[in-house]
Design a protein around this motif. Structure first.
Motif, short mmCIF file in Angstrom:
data_model
loop_
_atom_site.label_atom_id
_atom_site.label_comp_id
_atom_site.label_asym_id
_atom_site.label_seq_id
_atom_site.Cartn_x
_atom_site.Cartn_y
_atom_site.Cartn_z
N PHE A 332 0.83 -1.22 0.00
CA PHE A 332 0.00 0.00 0.00
C PHE A 332 0.86 1.27 0.00
O PHE A 332 0.52 2.27 -0.59
N ASP A 333 1.99 1.20 0.73
CA ASP A 333 2.90 2.34 0.89
C ASP A 333 2.16 3.54 1.48
O ASP A 333 2.03 4.60 0.86
N LEU A 334 1.69 3.35 2.71
CA LEU A 334 0.89 4.35 3.42
C LEU A 334 1.66 5.66 3.60
O LEU A 334 2.85 5.67 3.92
N ALA A 335 0.95 6.76 3.40
CA ALA A 335 1.57 8.08 3.57
C ALA A 335 0.53 9.07 4.08
O ALA A 335 -0.67 8.86 3.95
N VAL A 336 1.02 10.14 4.67
CA VAL A 336 0.16 11.23 5.12
C VAL A 336 0.70 12.54 4.59
O VAL A 336 1.92 12.70 4.44
N SER A 337 -0.20 13.45 4.27
CA SER A 337 0.22 14.78 3.84
C SER A 337 -0.54 15.83 4.64
O SER A 337 -1.67 15.61 5.08
N ALA A 338 0.10 16.96 4.79
CA ALA A 338 -0.63 18.13 5.27
C ALA A 338 -1.72 18.44 4.25
O ALA A 338 -1.61 18.07 3.08
N PRO A 339 -2.79 19.11 4.67
CA PRO A 339 -3.90 19.34 3.75
C PRO A 339 -3.56 20.24 2.58
O PRO A 339 -2.70 21.13 2.68
N THR A 340 -4.24 19.98 1.49
CA THR A 340 -4.16 20.83 0.31
C THR A 340 -4.72 22.20 0.65
O THR A 340 -5.69 22.32 1.41
N GLY A 341 -4.13 23.25 0.08
CA GLY A 341 -4.65 24.60 0.29
C GLY A 341 -5.52 25.03 -0.87
O GLY A 341 -5.91 24.24 -1.72
N ILE A 342 -5.85 26.32 -0.88
CA ILE A 342 -6.65 26.86 -1.99
C ILE A 342 -5.72 27.24 -3.14
O ILE A 342 -5.80 26.70 -4.23
N ASP A 343 -4.80 28.18 -2.88
CA ASP A 343 -3.86 28.60 -3.91
C ASP A 343 -2.71 29.36 -3.25
O ASP A 343 -2.54 29.32 -2.03
N SER A 344 -1.95 30.08 -4.04
CA SER A 344 -0.76 30.77 -3.53
C SER A 344 -1.08 31.94 -2.61
O SER A 344 -0.18 32.50 -1.98
N SER A 345 -2.35 32.32 -2.52
CA SER A 345 -2.72 33.43 -1.63
C SER A 345 -2.89 32.99 -0.18
O SER A 345 -3.10 33.84 0.70
N ASP A 346 -2.80 31.71 0.08
CA ASP A 346 -2.95 31.20 1.45
C ASP A 346 -1.93 31.87 2.37
O ASP A 346 -0.80 32.15 1.98
N LYS A 347 -2.33 32.08 3.63
CA LYS A 347 -1.47 32.78 4.59
C LYS A 347 -0.25 31.94 5.01
O LYS A 347 0.83 32.48 5.26
N LEU A 348 -0.42 30.63 5.11
CA LEU A 348 0.66 29.76 5.55
C LEU A 348 1.05 28.82 4.41
O LEU A 348 0.24 28.52 3.54
N PRO A 349 2.28 28.34 4.41
CA PRO A 349 2.76 27.53 3.28
C PRO A 349 2.19 26.12 3.28
O PRO A 349 1.68 25.62 4.30
N PHE A 350 2.30 25.47 2.13
CA PHE A 350 1.94 24.07 2.06
C PHE A 350 2.86 23.30 3.01
O PHE A 350 4.06 23.55 3.07
#
Length: 484
Positions: A332-350
């Protein structure tokens, strides 16, 4: 929220964060009942009249535990199992061979322990997690818990020159504080919340994890063309959705938006970042990217469908690797990611992610042997016990270490990498700790659950949730907390 927690689930058909939870929450939806609230209000903290006799304070016994006094430990029987706790109990019994330890595990924390709180005869140590988690805000507000500061200021189990508090991961002590310097809860697990997926499945689409919402929709469309839904979640317990939705709100609008929500500030839910994130998630429903039937699935069913490749993404906590071990394929190769944002205008980085303590341990104010309960926690916060927990249940602990010489599982390795990527951009929403009923039943089930099932528009969900928050803010029967 177990832990959390969410943290934050149980074994079998019930999971660790029939929450938080988990949580986490997060099992069957259950919230503290009126009888429990009124009982707490009437009983308060105090002496049970039959306290254990203290022992001699020594370097080996810094909490002066009575060597012949019994100690009772009740564990939530969830996704982490009970072996790690049983192992720690054996160390306690070795250190205090004349003491009788009563250890038990249950998925029904509240219904099992509520009568004992009412009678003033609670256990000495409780893992207060699962669907029947007792409301921590109520317990603190009604003086039902022992201040754990003596434990935190005691020498650590491994190094007498280092205090227990100095061995803990960042934020653990603060999470246990509700209204000042006193620490009422020790969150033992350290949970990474986010969007969990199979690297193998994502590779089969020739895609990377999406960082913007347009990319997310593109990936979901690719998945649909291959017969796979983009998302699923615990539809019966939709307070799992915040595990990825809340950090997304923080990424888009800044952590001050999450703080305002936690503080029950007027119009906090009407912030543009909340609106944007609600609309993004609703788009998953509108475009048919959510696995059909998801609103009727519990956490185990949704995790099983996801592990079987019926859906690509699922919002969850790091307990999912252990809880779903029997259904996750070896490749399966399980992984987790921080959530997807809206776009480059987001206040905090991906990479902005929610990570915090889960699996809340408490020592009741009326515990007969509070020192024994705290000593059991001191043992659990040793390097050996922490390593034992991590190796057996595939999750980090509050102890800042304990991963050396342990082969990290895919999910755990991915969680550590996600924390490294986040750096200082780690958020820790407190609703699931401060206001359990508001978070689970109202925001989760009546708000987000209804929206993701298509029975509320995002605007209607915002309006409804804001009304719930305003009612909680005006409710004088509950204690209110704020970020300091």
């Amino acid at each position: 929220m177990g832990s959390t927690s969410a943290e934050n689930h149980g074994t079998g058909n019930v999971g660790r964060r029939d929450l938080i939870k988990r949580s986490a929450a997060l099992g069957l939806l259950s919230v503290p009942t009126v009888s429990f609230l009124s009982a707490c209000a009437s009983s308060g903290g105090g002496d049970s009249g039959d306290k254990a006799k203290a022992g001699k304070k020594t370097a080996e016994n810094p909490l002066a535990v009575g060597g012949t006094e019994g100690m009772e430990f009740v564990l939530f029987d969830g996704g982490f199992g009970k072996e790690y706790a049983e192992d720690a109990v054996k160390i306690y019994e070795k250190n205090f061979p004349e003491a009788k330890v009563k250890f038990s595990a249950t998925q029904k924390i509240q219904s099992t322990l509520q009568p004992r709180f009412n009678q003033g005869t609670p256990p000495d140590l409780i893992d207060n997690s699962g669907a029947e988690q007792m409301d921590m805000g109520v317990l603190v507000g009604k003086n039902q818990l022992t201040d754990l500061t003596p434990l935190l200021d005691a020498p650590s189990y491994d190094d007498p020159d280092k205090k227990v508090r100095d061995t803990l991961r960042p934020g653990i002590v603060e999470m246990g504080q509700f209204d000042g310097e006193k620490v009422w809860i020790l969150y033992y697990a350290y949970t990474v919340y986010g969007v969990w997926y199979s690297r193998k499945a994502l590779d089969s689409l020739d895609e990377q994890y999406p960082e913007t919402w347009d990319q997310m929709l593109t990936v979901c469309e690719k998945a649909r063309k291959k017969g796979m839904a983009g998302w699923t979640y615990a539809g019966k317990y939709p307070y799992y959705l915040p595990f990825s939705l809340y950090p997304m709100i923080g990424k888009v609008g800044g952590r001050e938006v999450l703080n305002a929500i936690d503080n029950l500030e007027p119009n906090a839910w009407r912030h543009p970042a909340v609106k944007a994130c609600f609309e993004a998630y609703y788009e998953l429903y509108k475009k048919g990217y959510v696995l059909r039937g998801t609103p009727g699935l519990d956490h185990i069913q949704s995790q099983t469908a996801w592990a079987e490749g019926k859906a690509l993404f699922i919002p969850n906590g790091s307990w999912v690797e252990n809880e779903s071990a029997n259904v996750i394929p070896e490749d399966f190769d399980l992984a987790v990611s921080a959530p997807t944002g809206i776009d480059s205008s987001d206040k905090l980085p991906f990479g902005t992610i929610w990570a915090s303590g889960g699996e809340p341990f408490i020592v009741p104010a009326k515990a007969r042997n509070a020192a024994g309960g705290m000593e059991q926690l001191r043992i659990m916060l040793s390097e050996d016990s922490s390593r034992n927990f991590t190796s057996k249940v595939k999750s980090l602990t509050a102890y800042n270490g304990g991963t050396d010489q342990i082969p990290l599982t895919p999910g755990l390795k991915s969680g550590v990498a996600a924390l490294d990527k986040a750096g200082s951009n780690v958020v820790n929403p407190r609703l699931q700790d401060w206001y359990v009923q508001l978070q689970k039943e109202k925001i989760g089930v009546s708000g987000l659950g209804e929206m993701m099932a298509g029975r509320l528009t995002p605007a209607e969900a915002v309006k409804k949730i804001q009304k719930f928050a305003d009612e909680a803010a005006k409710d004088d029967s509950i204690k209110h907390y704020k970020h300091q």
